[in-house]
Design an enzyme around this catalytic site. Structure first.
Site, PDB file in Angstrom:
ATOM      1  N   CYS A  96       0.619  -0.978  -0.312  1.00  0.00           N
ATOM      2  CA  CYS A  96       0.202  -0.415   0.056  1.00  0.00           C
ATOM      3  C   CYS A  96       0.934   1.365  -0.116  1.00  0.00           C
ATOM      4  O   CYS A  96       1.308   1.831  -1.165  1.00  0.00           O
ATOM      5  CB  CYS A  96      -0.976   0.206   1.038  1.00  0.00           C
ATOM      6  SG  CYS A  96      -2.531   1.105   1.188  1.00  0.00           S
ATOM      7  N   HIS A 197      -2.999  -5.640   2.236  1.00  0.00           N
ATOM      8  CA  HIS A 197      -2.978  -6.132   3.870  1.00  0.00           C
ATOM      9  C   HIS A 197      -3.766  -7.391   3.907  1.00  0.00           C
ATOM     10  O   HIS A 197      -3.748  -7.891   3.153  1.00  0.00           O
ATOM     11  CB  HIS A 197      -2.880  -4.868   4.681  1.00  0.00           C
ATOM     12  CG  HIS A 197      -3.443  -3.305   4.352  1.00  0.00           C
ATOM     13  ND1 HIS A 197      -1.774  -3.485   4.810  1.00  0.00           N
ATOM     14  CD2 HIS A 197      -3.555  -2.935   3.677  1.00  0.00           C
ATOM     15  CE1 HIS A 197      -2.109  -1.465   4.452  1.00  0.00           C
ATOM     16  NE2 HIS A 197      -3.016  -0.912   3.706  1.00  0.00           N
TER      17      HIS A 197
HETATM   18  N1  GLN Z   1      -2.319   6.838   2.507  1.00  0.00           N
HETATM   19  C1  GLN Z   1      -2.283   6.292   1.323  1.00  0.00           C
HETATM   20  C2  GLN Z   1      -3.730   6.275   1.074  1.00  0.00           C
HETATM   21  O1  GLN Z   1      -4.155   6.188   1.384  1.00  0.00           O
HETATM   22  C3  GLN Z   1      -1.922   4.895   1.542  1.00  0.00           C
HETATM   23  C4  GLN Z   1      -3.212   3.971   2.472  1.00  0.00           C
HETATM   24  C5  GLN Z   1      -2.522   2.225   3.146  1.00  0.00           C
HETATM   25  O2  GLN Z   1      -1.500   2.487   3.507  1.00  0.00           O
HETATM   26  N2  GLN Z   1      -2.786   1.931   3.321  1.00  0.00           N
HETATM   27  O3  GLN Z   1      -3.921   5.680  -0.400  1.00  0.00           O
END
Ligand code: GLN
Length: 247
Positions: A96, A197
Site C-alpha cells: 500500500c 493488507h
Molecule cells: N495513505 C495512502 C492512501 O490512503 C496509503 C494507505 C495505506 O497504506 N493503507 O492511499
C-alpha cells in the site's frame, strides 16, 4: 550448510497498518519450520544507513498520508542503492503506502504532493474527498510460477494508482489500483507492490512460499524444493473467505 535469509524491515515504527508485520512473522515461521534461519533487521529514520544490496528481501508496509510524508524524504536518500538492489535481484514486498512511494509520487486528498522514489513509472492521486476510499476485502488472481492463484487481502486506500504497466493481478472482488479497477498492484520479477493488507502472507501461504523460494533459489543458486507444510487451517480459512466474497 546452514541456509539463512536476511530480511530488511523498513520503517517498522511508521509503516504498519492492518497487521503488515504479520507478513514478516509468516516468512520467519515458514522458513524456520523448514530449518532455514531467518534474520530480520529493522531500519527507520536516524538509524545507520542500510546497504539494500546485502539483503535477500526488503519489506515495507502501509501508512497514513502524514506518515508517508514524514518518511519519503528519508527513503529518497537511498534511491540509487535501492535501484541497485532491485537490479541485483533482491526481492521487494511493498504494501500500500510503500507501494505508492516506489512510483513517481502520491498526491493526497488535499493536493499535497509526496515525492516517490520514481523507480517505477506509476503514480498515485487521491480524489479530492477524504471520505472516498477503496475500503474492504479484495480477491485478485495472480500468476505465480505459471500458476494462477487467488490472492486474498484487505484494502484501504484513498490513492488511485495509474500507469501500472505490469499489474500484480486481475481483480475478482474489490477495487484494486483504482475504484472498480480491473487490475491490482504491480509485479515485476522481484518486486511486488500491492494494496493488499491482511496480513497478506497469512491469507496466502502460496505467495509466501513463492517469495521464499525465489530468495533461496537466488541466494544459493539452486532450484529449491520447499518441504510442504501443513496448511489445513490456512486453506479452510481461505475457502471460507472465498465463499464469503463471491460475487
Ligand atoms: N495513505 C495512502 C492512501 O490512503 C496509503 C494507505 C495505506 O497504506 N493503507 O492511499
Amino acid at each position: 550448510m546452514e541456509k539463512k535469509l536476511n530480511i530488511l524491515y523498513l520503517y517498522p515504527d511508521i509503516l504498519e497498518l492492518y497487521g503488515d508485520y504479520g507478513n514478516i512473522q509468516v516468512l520467519k515461521y515458514r522458513l524456520e519450520k523448514r530449518n532455514y534461519k531467518c534474520n530480520i533487521e529493522r531500519y527507520s529514520i536516524e538509524d545507520n544507513p542500510p546497504d539494500f544490496t546485502k539483503y535477500d528481501l526488503v519489506f515495507a508496509g502501509g501508512g497514513a498520508d502524514i506518515e508517508q510524508d514524514i518518511l519519503s524524504k528519508d527513503l529518497i536518500k537511498y534511491k540509487d542503492n535501492i535501484k541497485e538492489a532491485i537490479k541485483y535481484g533482491v526481492f521487494f514486498l511493498l504494501i500500500c503506502g510503500a507501494y505508492q512511494l516506489f512510483g513517481k509520487y502520491y498526491k493526497d486528498a488535499d493536493g499535497t504532493i509526496i515525492n516517490g522514489l520514481n523507480i517505477f513509472p506509476y503514480y498515485t492521486e487521491a480524489i479530492n474527498d477524504r471520505t472516498k476510499r477503496c475500503i474492504g476485502n479484495i480477491v485478485i488472481e495472480a500468476t505465480l510460477n505459471n500458476q494462477k492463484e487467488k490472492i486474498i487481502g484487505f484494502e484501504n486506500h484513498g490513492g488511485q494508482t495509474s500507469d501500472v504497466f505490469s499489474p500484480f493481478g486481475t481483480v475478482l472482488y474489490g477495487n484494486g489500483n483504482k475504484f472498480g479497477d480491473k487490475y491490482e498492484g504491480f509485479f515485476l520479477e522481484n518486486v511486488i507492490g500491492t494494496y493488499l493488507h491482511g496480513p497478506l502472507l497469512s491469507k496466502n501461504p502460496s505467495l509466501a512460499d513463492y517469495i521464499i523460494k525465489y530468495c533461496l533459489d537466488r541466494k544459493y543458486n539452486e532450484n529449491t524444493e520447499l518441504e510442504k507444510l501443513d496448511d489445513t487451517f490456512e486453506n479452510l480459512c481461505r475457502e471460507q473467505l472465498l465463499n464469503r466474497f463471491k460475487k
